[in-house]
Design an enzyme around this catalytic site. Structure first.
Site, PDB file in Angstrom:
ATOM      1  N   GLY A  75       0.741  -1.258  -0.086  1.00 12.73           N
ATOM      2  CA  GLY A  75       0.117   0.008   0.085  1.00 12.73           C
ATOM      3  C   GLY A  75       0.855   1.275  -0.170  1.00 12.73           C
ATOM      4  N   THR A  76       1.861   1.175   0.852  1.00 10.58           N
ATOM      5  CA  THR A  76       2.857   2.359   0.899  1.00 10.58           C
ATOM      6  C   THR A  76       3.415   2.644  -0.573  1.00 10.58           C
ATOM      7  OG1 THR A  76       3.490   1.709   3.057  1.00 10.58           O
ATOM      8  CG2 THR A  76       4.960   3.135   1.912  1.00 10.58           C
ATOM      9  N   HIS A 204      -2.560  -7.470   2.283  1.00  9.94           N
ATOM     10  CA  HIS A 204      -2.388  -8.220   3.489  1.00  9.94           C
ATOM     11  C   HIS A 204      -3.406  -7.613   4.464  1.00  9.94           C
ATOM     12  CE1 HIS A 204      -0.265  -5.098   6.423  1.00  9.94           C
ATOM     13  NE2 HIS A 204       0.366  -4.604   5.199  1.00  9.94           N
ATOM     14  N   THR A 240      10.189  -8.122 -11.491  1.00  6.68           N
ATOM     15  CA  THR A 240       9.499  -9.173 -11.927  1.00  6.68           C
ATOM     16  C   THR A 240       8.329  -9.397 -11.051  1.00  6.68           C
ATOM     17  OG1 THR A 240      11.568 -10.186 -12.501  1.00  6.68           O
ATOM     18  CG2 THR A 240       9.996 -11.792 -12.059  1.00  6.68           C
ATOM     19  N   CYS A 328       2.295   1.107  12.597  1.00  6.81           N
ATOM     20  CA  CYS A 328       3.492   1.636  11.825  1.00  6.81           C
ATOM     21  C   CYS A 328       4.110   2.788  12.952  1.00  6.81           C
ATOM     22  CB  CYS A 328       3.251   2.192  10.918  1.00  6.81           C
ATOM     23  SG  CYS A 328       2.134   1.341   9.589  1.00  6.81           S
TER      24      CYS A 328
HETATM   25  C1  LIG Z   1      -1.883  -0.753   6.250  1.00  8.60           C
HETATM   26  C2  LIG Z   1      -2.060   0.644   5.564  1.00  8.60           C
HETATM   27  C3  LIG Z   1      -1.263   1.102   4.618  1.00  8.60           C
HETATM   28  C4  LIG Z   1       0.117   0.434   4.310  1.00  8.60           C
HETATM   29  O1  LIG Z   1       0.037  -0.581   3.461  1.00  8.60           O
HETATM   30  P1  LIG Z   1       1.491  -1.603   3.513  1.00  8.60           P
HETATM   31  O2  LIG Z   1       0.966  -2.402   2.585  1.00  8.60           O
HETATM   32  O3  LIG Z   1       1.646  -2.054   4.834  1.00  8.60           O
HETATM   33  O4  LIG Z   1       2.316  -0.670   3.031  1.00  8.60           O
HETATM   34  C5  LIG Z   1      -1.485   2.292   4.031  1.00  8.60           C
HETATM   35  N1  LIG Z   1      -2.930   2.733   4.344  1.00  8.60           N
HETATM   36  C6  LIG Z   1      -3.524   2.364   5.259  1.00  8.60           C
HETATM   37  C7  LIG Z   1      -4.975   3.154   5.385  1.00  8.60           C
HETATM   38  C8  LIG Z   1      -3.207   1.172   5.878  1.00  8.60           C
HETATM   39  O5  LIG Z   1      -3.951   0.841   6.986  1.00  8.60           O
END
Ligand SMILES: *Cc1c(COP(=O)(O)O)cnc(C)c1O
Length: 420
Positions: A75-76, A204, A240, A328
């Site tokens: 997500g990051t 995840h 990849t 985090c």
């Molecule tokens: C967990 C989360 C992320 C980060 O996702 P990652 O896959 O851990 O980098 C970003 N935004 C929100 C709202 C999240 O809850």
């Protein structure tokens, strides 16, 4: 490594258990079909079809065209990529707007952009966690490249009106991104109804493994890759493909649609029962965030006169997983930036705990937590100098804490004005 005792998991907004169906779907791609999907020979090429099948499944979850789905590592990365592209494609524009309650993926990327000479506006929120859309509108400048507002907050579950925000952005010719990482399986997502240019997901958070995410890029939106390398993902993301993870993400996307109903009925009822039990049986507790405009699985509760870290430690000893703030930022002693932005005094923010439920939670889990929590809070309050009923309460100057907080807030506002 093995689990020594049962866990009672109330931290689904931090990460989720990988669904057994998802494990089954991905294992063949670790054991047998480990070829490179870009290879020309059949052993590699056959894998390609499974990547594309997963792309369709993930696209289905958000009602996108598969071509609009780019797999990323998390997500990051998805969030960072959207910011990067919006600024790169609009070289004359150096301003971005986001909110003061975003995930650290946005908060800290904004800080990085500021160091590199960009302007970032962090929109404040109201006491229930909601945004003032008029303020958002007023904050848009001729040099604004991107507006990024999360679809739902990971700490409080508060939901933002993304369709309205995206419409506003469109009318002003500004790109719009939403971090929808918390939403799959909890609310329906339809990118056509939302009207955003970019949307981020992370697998995840929906019962697939860590280390795989995706960025939706609306058709015809000009895009600059963030990872520059091979021609994977139609030239939009080098590297990849993480085949097994992508297949897992696809299967999890299907499951998230299938469990939407359970999450909004059974899980919501579990959450409500937990929350009502806490608020009714433990005095000096309040819910943080809007009661209704909220994800069905999240309860964020302030326990006055205690430190959340102490509560979590005692819960942990009983096998109960919950959190304060986001995973985090755990370990830092600062109160949650989300709760602080909602105007909670620092001591109340520091006493706030998030319980986030999921499809694997049972009635028995909630019974266990409901039984264990009140005595823990009582025990901590009995020894807390923050407790006004405690004989040593003069050790903590509540008036001073309030004044400190107000000063911080004023300074924050000033920074805001400078940025706007
Ligand atoms: C967990 C989360 C992320 C980060 O996702 P990652 O896959 O851990 O980098 C970003 N935004 C929100 C709202 C999240 O809850």
């Amino acid at each position: 490594m093995s689990l020594s005792k049962p866990i009672y998991y109330f931290d689904n907004n931090a990460t989720t258990r990988v669904a057994p169906e998802v494990v089954d779907a991905m294992l063949p791609f670790l054991r047998e079909f480990w070829g490179n999907p870009s290879s020309a020979y059949a052993f590699g090429a056959q894998v390609h079809g499974h990547v594309e099948r997963a792309r369709e499944q993930v696209a289905g979850l958000i009602h996108a065209d598969p071509k609009e789905v780019v797999f990323t590592s998390c997500g990051t990365e998805s969030n960072n990529s959207a910011f990067n592209s919006a600024l790169y494609m609009n070289p004359g524009k150096k301003h971005v707007i986001t909110t003061a309650v975003e995930h650290s993926a946005n908060m800290n990327f904004g800080e990085y952009l500021q160091k590199r000479g960009h302007d970032v506006t962090y929109l404040p929120v109201e006491s229930d966690g909601q945004l003032d859309l008029h303020l958002l509108e007023k904050s848009i400048r001729p040099d604004t490249a991107l507006v990024s507002v999360m679809m739902a907050n990971n700490e409080t579950g508060v939901i933002f009106p993304i369709a309205e925000i995206a419409a506003l952005c469109r009318s002003r010719g500004v790109l719009c991104h939403t971090d929808a990482v918390q939403v799959p399986g909890k609310l329906r997502i339809d990118v056509k109804e939302l009207g955003v240019d970019f949307l981020s997901l992370s697998a995840h958070k929906l019962h697939a493994p860590k280390g795989i995410g995706m960025l939706y890029i609306k058709r015809r939106t000009r895009f600059q890759p963030y990872l520059i390398g091979g021609h994977q993902e139609r030239g939009r993301r080098g590297g990849t493909e993480s085949v097994a993870n992508i297949v897992a993400f696809g299967r999890a996307a299907e499951l998230a649609q299938a469990t939407l109903e359970d999450e909004n009925t059974r899980v919501r009822a579990l959450r409500d029962r937990l929350e009502q039990h806490i608020l009714a049986t433990i005095p000096n507790t309040v819910r943080n965030g809007h009661r209704d405009l909220r994800l069905p699985n999240t309860a964020n509760i302030a326990f006055d006169f205690v430190e959340a870290e102490a509560v979590l430690l005692l819960l942990d000893q009983l096998g109960i997983c919950a959190s304060s703030g986001s995973a985090c930022t755990t370990g830092s002693l600062d109160p949650s930036h989300v709760l602080t932005a909602m105007g909670l005094p620092p001591m109340r923010a520091r006493g706030s705990v998030r319980f986030s439920l999921g499809i694997y939670n049972t009635d028995a889990d909630v019974d266990y937590l409901c039984a264990k929590l009140p005595p823990i809070i009582q025990r901590l309050r009995d020894i807390s100098p923050l407790n006004p009923d405690h004989p040593d309460n003069d050790k903590y100057d509540i008036a001073k804490a309030r004044a400190d907080h107000e000063r911080e807030q004023a300074a924050e506002k000033e920074r805001e004005v400078v940025a706007v």
